[in-house]
Design a protein around this motif. Structure first.
Motif, mmCIF file in Angstrom:
data_model
loop_
_atom_site.group_PDB
_atom_site.id
_atom_site.type_symbol
_atom_site.label_atom_id
_atom_site.label_comp_id
_atom_site.label_asym_id
_atom_site.label_seq_id
_atom_site.Cartn_x
_atom_site.Cartn_y
_atom_site.Cartn_z
ATOM 1 N N UNK A 45 0.861 -1.179 0.000
ATOM 2 C CA UNK A 45 0.000 0.000 0.000
ATOM 3 C C UNK A 45 0.892 1.222 0.000
ATOM 4 N N UNK A 46 0.518 2.202 -0.811
ATOM 5 C CA UNK A 46 1.250 3.472 -0.821
ATOM 6 C C UNK A 46 2.745 3.291 -0.856
ATOM 7 N N UNK A 47 3.243 2.559 -1.833
ATOM 8 C CA UNK A 47 4.700 2.460 -1.981
ATOM 9 C C UNK A 47 5.412 1.823 -0.812
ATOM 10 N N UNK B 225 9.282 -0.915 12.782
ATOM 11 C CA UNK B 225 8.053 -1.234 13.499
ATOM 12 C C UNK B 225 7.230 0.032 13.605
ATOM 13 N N UNK B 226 5.971 -0.051 13.225
ATOM 14 C CA UNK B 226 5.089 1.100 13.344
ATOM 15 C C UNK B 226 4.373 1.054 14.672
ATOM 16 N N UNK B 227 4.434 2.156 15.347
ATOM 17 C CA UNK B 227 3.815 2.161 16.665
ATOM 18 C C UNK B 227 3.537 3.589 17.086
ATOM 19 N N UNK B 228 2.454 3.768 17.769
ATOM 20 C CA UNK B 228 2.183 5.081 18.352
ATOM 21 C C UNK B 228 1.569 4.858 19.719
ATOM 22 N N UNK C 87 -8.145 0.846 0.800
ATOM 23 C CA UNK C 87 -8.157 1.713 -0.380
ATOM 24 C C UNK C 87 -6.858 2.501 -0.385
ATOM 25 N N UNK C 88 -6.780 3.573 -1.156
ATOM 26 C CA UNK C 88 -5.480 4.195 -1.391
ATOM 27 C C UNK C 88 -4.599 4.389 -0.182
ATOM 28 N N UNK C 89 -5.112 5.042 0.816
ATOM 29 C CA UNK C 89 -4.219 5.446 1.891
ATOM 30 C C UNK C 89 -4.493 4.769 3.210
ATOM 31 N N UNK D 122 -6.504 1.496 9.347
ATOM 32 C CA UNK D 122 -5.389 2.366 9.725
ATOM 33 C C UNK D 122 -5.155 3.375 8.619
ATOM 34 N N UNK D 123 -5.281 4.632 8.937
ATOM 35 C CA UNK D 123 -4.976 5.686 7.981
ATOM 36 C C UNK D 123 -3.458 5.811 7.905
ATOM 37 N N UNK D 124 -2.895 5.602 6.733
ATOM 38 C CA UNK D 124 -1.439 5.544 6.625
ATOM 39 C C UNK D 124 -0.778 6.903 6.712
ATOM 40 N N UNK D 125 -1.569 7.947 6.569
ATOM 41 C CA UNK D 125 -0.962 9.273 6.705
ATOM 42 C C UNK D 125 -0.940 9.732 8.141
ATOM 43 N N UNK D 126 -2.088 9.609 8.798
ATOM 44 C CA UNK D 126 -2.155 10.066 10.175
ATOM 45 C C UNK D 126 -1.757 8.976 11.166
ATOM 46 N N UNK D 127 -1.674 7.728 10.661
ATOM 47 C CA UNK D 127 -1.376 6.580 11.523
ATOM 48 C C UNK D 127 -2.357 6.496 12.682
ATOM 49 N N UNK D 128 -3.627 6.633 12.345
ATOM 50 C CA UNK D 128 -4.670 6.509 13.351
ATOM 51 C C UNK D 128 -5.589 5.368 12.985
#
Lengths: 398, 161
Positions: free
Chosen positions: A227-229, A263-266, A285-287, A313-319
């Motif tokens: 997703x998204x590169x 590792x993605x984490x918030x 979908x896209x993002x 998971x929104x890949x831009x806001x990581x929410x």
């Protein structure tokens, strides 16, 4: 054979071409194709450039394709005649049961079968799809004990294909094939990834080969998605008696020699992974990407699940946010088997459980999410269905 | 016809009638408002050619009568959508040869609402039928050689199964 002049042409031939286009363009795509076989007149009318332009919004046909089960069932029965059609069956039966790609059309609610017999390979295993092309593993020569496996890209509608450079059988056995819209093909295992860019600049250039990257993942990547590169995957970094799932991603933007997963984490995520049993990723979908799993009723080790949850998971806001939740009546059919398989992408997710007998579909395509059952699944092996999204169209091969 | 009591716009005098003449010499009167649904007639009215009976050599009397009926119904003020839809359904609930005549008339007279309705109804006649059923219904002669037909089917096998 051509004595149309002798009899009066049928009244429908009197209609202006524009009108005929308008009439036929409003039919379901499959019926439009079938009507090309009515007569020469209709073949011409329904393949004219003006008509193809008119029906281009019908493509791609957004389907959910099935992957065949891991072990083959060698049925030797011929496909039974359709009793509800009076078609003359001029079609030869496929050479082997695996030479068919079954795909479900959620819009018109029917199963389609695409013949793969045009591929000169045996033991065909469709595994992924992007932009109308289906990617399959196939045996080049069936006679040797360990036949070389090739990854083939094909368009079942145009019946054209191209073969990617050969890979060892270990890749085909253990690797997950991922493809994205940039025609990048990736075969991913725990330790390494193969990466192929079949650029449109033709053969012979340096990019038409597999590039190998070592990988720093802590454990086997589960349900990787592109997703998204970037590639996203779940890894279990816990212990054998208690899973601890984490999300990892690896950017594909630059081609370095090593695949560096982070590792993605918030903090705000809290225990988003712990509330799900056996989480799996699904392309969104896209993002965004989706994560699906049983919603645990407590944090206890073997907690039962109250239903199946879909998170986004929104890949831009990581929410994270909740995308959907399986209705309880539906979940009851899955509850008795602790495992279920998930596949899908975009706005659709399919759920398959042993002994459920049908697929559950979460369909968010028209913005309004709905849950429904898919019946009439073609016979499959161990009761589980695996699959992928197939956007059928008339795409040319790169 | 009752005079329209719509107050929103000032249409041309609602009682003004236009005369149409079919290919077989029959004449029909239609309110100008209703006639405006035909772009062809609208153009003629604008250019003031509408005083004498307008000859329509492409439309038989039997069909023209129905077209007038259609336009008149659709020009009525205050018809609710559902009643109109039901009326439309009945209007095209006729033999397909007649629906084809509606299509030809709607094409010639440029009446988009009638054209869309008639096309929809033909599509409904086709929907769900097998090729053989469609051929039988519309009297289509196959005229493919068996090899040609086999070719078409094979190339699009997925749609036939």
């Amino acid at each position: 054979m051509d004595d149309d002049e002798g009899t009066t042409p049928p009244p429908i031939y009197r209609l202006p071409e524009d009108t005929l286009h308008q009439i036929f363009a409003s039919l379901p795509l499959r019926q439009i194709i079938v009507c090309r076989s009515l007569s020469r007149f209709f073949l011409q009318t329904l393949t004219s450039p003006a008509f193809l332009r008119l029906i281009s919004p019908l493509f791609p046909l957004r389907l959910l394709a099935l992957r065949p089960p891991h072990h083959h069932h060698h049925h030797h029965h011929h496909h039974p005649h359709h009793t509800h059609h009076q078609q003359q069956l001029l079609l030869p039966s496929p050479s082997s049961p695996a030479a068919l790609l079954h795909a479900f059309d959620p819009r018109d609610n029917l199963w389609l079968r695409f013949s793969l017999a045009f591929l000169p390979f045996r033991s065909l295993h469709p595994v992924a799809s992007s932009l109308g092309l289906v990617y399959l593993w196939g045996d080049s020569s069936a006679d040797s004990p360990d036949p070389a496996k090739s990854l083939v890209a094909c368009n079942p509608l145009t019946r054209r294909f191209s073969v990617l450079p050969q890979l060892g059988s270990a890749w085909s056995r253990h690797g997950s094939v991922l493809v994205d819209s940039a025609n990048r093909v990736m075969v991913l295992t725990e330790l390494a990834a193969l990466y192929f860019t079949g650029s449109g600049s033709g053969s012979g250039s340096g990019s038409t080969r597999w590039l190998k990257f070592s990988s720093n993942l802590p454990s086997k990547p589960r349900s990787p998605v592109l997703a998204s590169d970037a590639v996203y995957a779940l890894c279990d970094i816990g212990s054998p008696w208690r899973s601890q799932w984490k999300l990892f991603s690896c950017s594909l933007r630059t081609q370095k020699s090593a695949h560096h997963w982070i590792r993605l984490e918030k903090n705000e995520w809290g225990d988003v992974f712990d509330i799900l049993k056996r989480p799996r990723l699904v392309k969104g979908t896209e993002n965004n990407i989706l994560m699906v799993g049983g919603l645990k009723s407590s944090f206890a080790l073997n907690a039962s699940c109250s239903t199946i949850l879909i998170l986004k998971l929104d890949l831009e806001t990581l929410e994270w946010e909740e995308a959907g939740r399986m209705p309880v009546e539906m979940f009851q059919c899955f509850a008795e088997s602790s495992k279920f398989k998930v596949f899908g992408g975009g706005n659709r997710v399919c759920f398959s459980g042993k002994r459920v007998g049908r697929l559950a579909l979460w369909d968010c395509f028209d913005k309004k999410a709905e849950w429904r059952w898919i019946d009439g699944i073609p016979p499959h092996g161990d009761g589980f269905c695996r699959g992928f999204v197939f956007e059928a169209g008339l795409t040319e091969l790169p | 016809m009752s005079s329209s009591s719509s107050s929103s716009s000032s249409p041309p005098c609602p009682k003004k009638m236009i005369t149409l003449k079919s290919s077989d010499g029959e004449t029909f009167e239609i309110e100008e408002i209703a006639a405006l649904q035909s772009k062809t007639l609208e153009n003629m009215i604008d250019e003031n050619c509408a005083s004498t009976p307008i000859p329509l050599p492409n439309v038989k009397g039997k069909i023209l009568a129905k077209v007038v009926e259609f336009c008149t119904k659709h020009a009525e003020a205050g018809a609710d959508a559902e009643t109109l839809r039901a009326w439309d359904a009945e209007f095209v609930g006729v033999e397909h040869a007649i629906v084809f005549d509606y299509i030809l008339a709607a094409n010639f007279l440029e009446i988009p609402t009638l054209l869309d309705l008639a096309c929809e109804s033909v599509a409904e006649m086709i929907k769900g039928k097998t090729p053989d059923e469609i051929r039988k219904f519309f009297n289509i002669n196959n005229a493919f050689s068996p090899e040609e037909e086999e070719d078409v089917r094979r190339q699009n096998q997925w749609a036939f199964e």
